[in-house]
Design a protein around this motif. Structure first.
Motif, PDB file in Angstrom:
ATOM      1  N   PHE A   1      -7.194   8.490   2.179  1.00 59.74           N
ATOM      2  CA  PHE A   1      -6.255   7.391   2.451  1.00 59.74           C
ATOM      3  C   PHE A   1      -5.067   7.961   3.082  1.00 59.74           C
ATOM      4  O   PHE A   1      -4.614   8.692   2.356  1.00 59.74           O
ATOM      5  N   GLU A   2      -4.528   7.318   4.068  1.00 55.23           N
ATOM      6  CA  GLU A   2      -3.199   7.841   4.777  1.00 55.23           C
ATOM      7  C   GLU A   2      -2.303   7.052   3.669  1.00 55.23           C
ATOM      8  O   GLU A   2      -2.562   6.137   3.014  1.00 55.23           O
ATOM      9  N   ASN A   3      -0.910   7.753   3.907  1.00 55.90           N
ATOM     10  CA  ASN A   3       0.149   7.004   2.845  1.00 55.90           C
ATOM     11  C   ASN A   3       0.454   5.948   3.575  1.00 55.90           C
ATOM     12  O   ASN A   3       1.461   5.217   4.275  1.00 55.90           O
ATOM     13  N   ASP A   4      -0.553   4.773   3.530  1.00 52.98           N
ATOM     14  CA  ASP A   4      -0.148   3.232   4.219  1.00 52.98           C
ATOM     15  C   ASP A   4      -0.052   2.541   3.087  1.00 52.98           C
ATOM     16  O   ASP A   4      -1.027   1.994   2.397  1.00 52.98           O
ATOM     17  N   SER A   5       1.072   1.749   2.900  1.00 53.20           N
ATOM     18  CA  SER A   5       1.188   0.588   1.633  1.00 53.20           C
ATOM     19  C   SER A   5       0.277  -0.312   1.952  1.00 53.20           C
ATOM     20  O   SER A   5      -0.200  -1.019   0.928  1.00 53.20           O
ATOM     21  N   LEU A   6      -0.032  -0.806   3.202  1.00 54.01           N
ATOM     22  CA  LEU A   6      -0.808  -2.037   3.306  1.00 54.01           C
ATOM     23  C   LEU A   6      -2.260  -1.704   2.694  1.00 54.01           C
ATOM     24  O   LEU A   6      -2.917  -2.367   2.065  1.00 54.01           O
ATOM     25  N   LYS A   7      -2.773  -0.436   3.185  1.00 50.53           N
ATOM     26  CA  LYS A   7      -3.984  -0.206   2.641  1.00 50.53           C
ATOM     27  C   LYS A   7      -4.059   0.122   1.153  1.00 50.53           C
ATOM     28  O   LYS A   7      -5.214  -0.462   0.423  1.00 50.53           O
ATOM     29  N   GLN A   8      -2.984   0.756   0.356  1.00 55.97           N
ATOM     30  CA  GLN A   8      -2.848   0.817  -0.703  1.00 55.97           C
ATOM     31  C   GLN A   8      -2.897  -0.751  -1.566  1.00 55.97           C
ATOM     32  O   GLN A   8      -3.628  -0.904  -2.708  1.00 55.97           O
TER      33      GLN A   8
ATOM     34  N   THR B   1      -6.080  -1.800  -4.079  1.00 53.85           N
ATOM     35  CA  THR B   1      -5.695  -2.363  -5.413  1.00 53.85           C
ATOM     36  C   THR B   1      -6.357  -3.661  -5.566  1.00 53.85           C
ATOM     37  O   THR B   1      -6.797  -4.115  -6.879  1.00 53.85           O
ATOM     38  N   ASN B   2      -6.252  -4.703  -4.572  1.00 54.07           N
ATOM     39  CA  ASN B   2      -6.872  -6.130  -4.842  1.00 54.07           C
ATOM     40  C   ASN B   2      -8.382  -5.789  -4.963  1.00 54.07           C
ATOM     41  O   ASN B   2      -9.006  -6.663  -5.403  1.00 54.07           O
ATOM     42  N   GLN B   3      -8.807  -4.687  -4.256  1.00 52.62           N
ATOM     43  CA  GLN B   3     -10.218  -4.557  -4.314  1.00 52.62           C
ATOM     44  C   GLN B   3     -11.031  -3.968  -5.826  1.00 52.62           C
ATOM     45  O   GLN B   3     -11.743  -4.467  -6.249  1.00 52.62           O
TER      46      GLN B   3
END
Length: 625
Positions: free
Chosen positions: A61-68, A72-74
């Protein structure tokens, strides 16, 4: 119209704006790193003392806060494994087997049996190209359902003496994780495998079932698709201290399951557990729709079983076995009964193979390297051991030949159906006085049948014969080919095998010689009874043809055995007939037996009494008519 003049200030302004835009675009790119989120492939070879490591940068994963946030939600507590996880594989290897373990799922994605090849000389894989899946499905305390096959494990490599150890950890934190632990010994197919958790009692939801799923599509490895798929590929298991198997298309639910074996003729993929599985479902599915069409896979094997928590944690000690289905090898794993999955036959047939034929074969293997000669020598040993039965049969035949004139005279003395009972009673009396039993000719043949069926299993499943050549046969575990047909004959195939032809010719001459012997064993045909001699004449031609068709697609080693066996039997019969049996002596012995008083057993007395009573009833019925 007034022409617009060039505006120098506007031109300079555009250049400045373009420069600012380019600077902003360059400075807004994320900083490249050299050491984080790597794709790692480590090679662990227990035959060497060094590890080779190849590293490539490939962030999951890229350092993307939205993806993180989405991850986390998943995944909840296990989000760290996805965010920090790395695509990669690790190779665990020794002299006999090579396993490739994937960071994703922590599971084996390749299993190569190193010292063997497929029928077309390719490396032999039991697992490759996603034909297998190992997954644990579980629920978390925050109401998520997760699958280990979708999550990233963190790999590490250590040593335990000479053994190579690979640890795959699915981490919540450094002190909370689910671990798959692999330990490989040098020169060993069996790999220790542990599934255990630490600090997850508050993470794993104990009220949700924890399910282990292991499935595999079996690759085709042998030349004969029909032989490999329909005769020797089974799903073996040991449950409640009993070893059994299921056929394709079936499914069973078992308790106390100690191990399962996905057996593919000569090779097997096994999972063993020190803690027996309960309520386990095993399924075997046939993937071959048409044996005339070349295919990659033969059968699909599946295991589904719930896992139990101990004090809120998982703790299972298991073993993987990826290797040959070799009886000599599997029987060395004491306390497992894996040797029974080598398919040596059930009951008396398996007993003969384990206690007689394998010891004899192994002894000869230690003396010779040519397996064709080993089969011939083994055939000679078997026929010598069976020669007393052949002799016994010939003696009975000679005795029946001597008393046959008396039996013919008896038929003339008591003709018709009305005298059938009396005729039978007198026939048995003559045979008893002469010391002849009708069963004496059948018993030797019956005693040889278990040997026939035992060897029917022994040769086609013997791994030592696989891809071993002899004369024109390049693989004694499969059919030999001297000519390929441009068409396919039903039940015969599209090729001509020479060993089945030779075996069929040998069995024809054996049955031809045996015909006169069997004719002597039979009493003269009686009125209203079928003439067995006519049926035997048909069998002389039917049996070789049946053998020719059936064995054309079978192991050439078995056809070689039957060919040599029938030749030896013919030779033994000729020796017994011409040099051992003396009919004059037998006749003299019978006459001497007639003079001696015969003791009648209680069983014989009851039979005689029953026959006498039946005879009296038959006489009464005839008087009424």
């Amino acid at each position: 119209m007034e022409q617009k003049k060039f505006d120098l200030n506007s031109f300079i302004g555009m250049i400045l704006l373009g420069g600012i835009l380019l600077w902003w675009m360059n400075t807004s790119k994320p900083e490249e790193t050299k050491d984080t989120s790597n794709k790692t492939e480590q090679v662990v070879d227990s035959t060497k003392n060094t590890n080779n490591t190849v590293t490539e940068n490939k962030p999951v994963f890229e350092n993307d806060s939205l993806k993180q946030v989405a991850i986390t939600n998943q995944l909840g507590a296990f989000a760290k494994s996805a965010i920090n996880g790395a695509e990669g594989t690790l190779v665990l290897e020794n002299e006999v087997v090579r396993l490739v373990i994937n960071n994703k799922g922590g599971q084996i994605i390749e299993a190569q049996v190193k010292n063997y090849k497929t029928y077309d000389s390719l490396p032999l894989y039991l697992i490759k190209d996603k034909n297998a899946s190992f997954n644990i499905n579980f629920g978390t305390t925050d109401n998520r359902i997760l699958n280990t096959k979708d999550l990233f494990f963190e790999p590490s490599v250590t040593k335990n003496g000479e053994n190579q150890v690979v640890s795959m950890k699915l981490k919540v934190s450094d002190t909370q994780f689910l671990e798959y632990r692999y330990e490989m010994k040098p020169n060993e197919y069996m790999v220790d495998f542990a599934v255990r958790s630490q600090g997850l009692s508050n993470v794993i939801n104990s009220s949700n079932p924890i399910n282990l799923d292991w499935s595999l599509d079996g690759y085709r490895h042998e030349k004969s698709m029909r032989t490999e798929n329909t005769m020797y590929t089974y799903y073996y298991y040991k449950a409640e201290e009993e070893v059994d198997y299921i056929n394709a298309g079936n499914s069973e639910v078992l308790n106390d399951l100690d191990w399962v074996a996905y057996k593919q003729h000569f090779f097997t993929s096994n999972l063993l557990s020190d803690t027996p599985f309960t309520n386990a479902t095993i399924t075997s599915t046939d993937l071959v729709k048409n044996e005339d069409i070349d295919t990659v896979f033969t059968k699909r094997f599946e295991l589904k079983t719930p896992l139990a928590l101990t004090n809120g944690e998982l703790n299972y000690n298991m073993k993987w076995f990826y290797g040959p289905s070799d009886y000599n090898l599997l029987k060395t794993y004491e306390g497992t009964d894996l040797g029974e999955s080598a398919d040596l036959g059930w009951g008396i047939f398996g007993f003969l193979n384990r206690t007689i034929f394998y010891p004899v074969f192994n002894m000869l293997k230690g003396l010779l390297s040519n397996y064709g000669l080993i089969i011939i020598l083994m055939t000679i040993v078997v026929r010598i051991l069976m020669s007393p039965l052949v002799y016994k049969s010939y003696v009975s035949s000679a005795k029946m030949k001597v008393i046959r004139p008396e039996l013919t005279a008896l038929n003339e003395k008591y003709p018709g159906k009305e005298n059938a009972m009396k005729r039978q009673q007198e026939t048995m009396a003559i045979q008893r006085k002469a010391g002849v039993s009708m069963m004496s000719g059948c018993i030797p043949a019956i005693l040889q049948m278990p040997i026939f069926f035992a060897l029917f299993k022994f040769f086609p499943t013997n791994l030592d014969l696989r891809q071993e050549s002899f004369l024109w046969a390049n693989d004694l575990s499969s059919y030999d080919t001297i000519f390929t047909l441009p068409f396919k004959i039903p039940f015969y195939g599209d090729h001509v095998s020479l060993f089945p032809i030779l075996a069929s010719i040998a069995i024809f001459f054996y049955m031809k010689m045996n015909q006169s012997q069997q004719a002597n064993m039979q009493a003269p045909p009686q009125e209203g009874m079928p003439d067995m001699s006519k049926m035997m004449k048909y069998m002389i031609y039917f049996s070789p043809i049946m053998m020719l068709f059936f064995f054309n697609n079978y192991a050439s080693s078995l056809s070689l055995y039957y060919f040599i066996s029938n030749l030896l039997t013919i030779a033994i019969m000729l020796v017994i007939k011409n040099y051992v049996i003396d009919e004059d002596k037998i006749h003299a012995q019978i006459e001497e037996n007639k003079k001696k008083p015969k003791k009648t057993s209680k069983f014989r007395q009851r039979i005689d009494a029953a026959m006498k009573q039946a005879q009296e009833q038959q006489a009464k019925q005839q008087k009424k008519k």
